[in-house]
Design an enzyme around this catalytic site. Structure first.
Site, PDB file in Angstrom:
ATOM      1  CB  ALA A  15      -0.941  -0.008   1.204  1.00 23.01           C
ATOM      2  N   GLY A  18       1.850   1.594  -3.512  1.00 20.33           N
ATOM      3  CA  GLY A  18       0.676   1.925  -4.317  1.00 20.33           C
ATOM      4  C   GLY A  18       0.198   3.345  -4.116  1.00 20.33           C
ATOM      5  CG  ASP A  19      -0.200   6.933  -0.747  1.00 20.92           C
ATOM      6  OD1 ASP A  19      -1.364   7.342  -0.936  1.00 20.92           O
ATOM      7  OD2 ASP A  19       0.700   7.643  -0.275  1.00 20.92           O
ATOM      8  CB  THR A  20       4.287   6.886  -3.939  1.00 20.12           C
ATOM      9  OG1 THR A  20       4.968   7.992  -4.497  1.00 20.12           O
ATOM     10  CG2 THR A  20       4.916   5.615  -4.422  1.00 20.12           C
TER      11      THR A  20
END
Length: 131
Positions: A15, A18-20
């Site tokens: 995550a 994935g966030d970036t």
């Protein structure tokens, strides 16, 4: 990175990646779409796409399009215990958003760029329909 190594990584690490990846995609999308030059305006628009409620809506809408492997990654991210939930999100939304980010991070790490782009583009389309 090989699939098994990425599959076995902590969902929080997936995550985090994935966030970036997703936030960068959203920023580029907004810059290209709107030709907004003021960073403050870009940020206000980006928040609509990256908030937990929007990500949760996107991943739930995409659920039937995901492979078994992708659903497994989403569920691992969703089921990850967290002691912190942002003040603007409820626990369920935050958990699904973590699942969405874990999926994006996983696909990015295993170099499935076409699939990452498809999922993020669909998420943008779903979220724009809600705004």
């Amino acid at each position: 990175m090989e699939k098994m190594k990425a599959r076995n990584m902590s969902p929080v690490v997936l995550a985090y990646m994935g966030d970036t990846v997703y936030e960068s995609f959203v920023r580029e999308y907004l810059i290209n779409k709107n030709n907004i030059c003021r960073v403050n305006d870009l940020h206000k628009n980006a928040v609509k796409f990256v908030k937990a409620k929007s990500q949760a809506k996107a991943v739930l809408s995409l659920e039937e399009e995901l492979s078994d492997e992708e659903n497994y990654i989403v569920k691992r991210g969703r089921n990850q215990k967290s002691n912190k939930v942002p003040k603007n999100a409820d626990t369920t939304e935050y958990r699904y958003a973590t699942g969405f980010e874990a999926l994006v991070g996983y696909l990015h790490l295993i170099k499935e760029q076409d699939r990452v782009n498809y999922i993020m583009s669909k998420a943008i389309e779903i979220i724009e329909g809600e705004i």
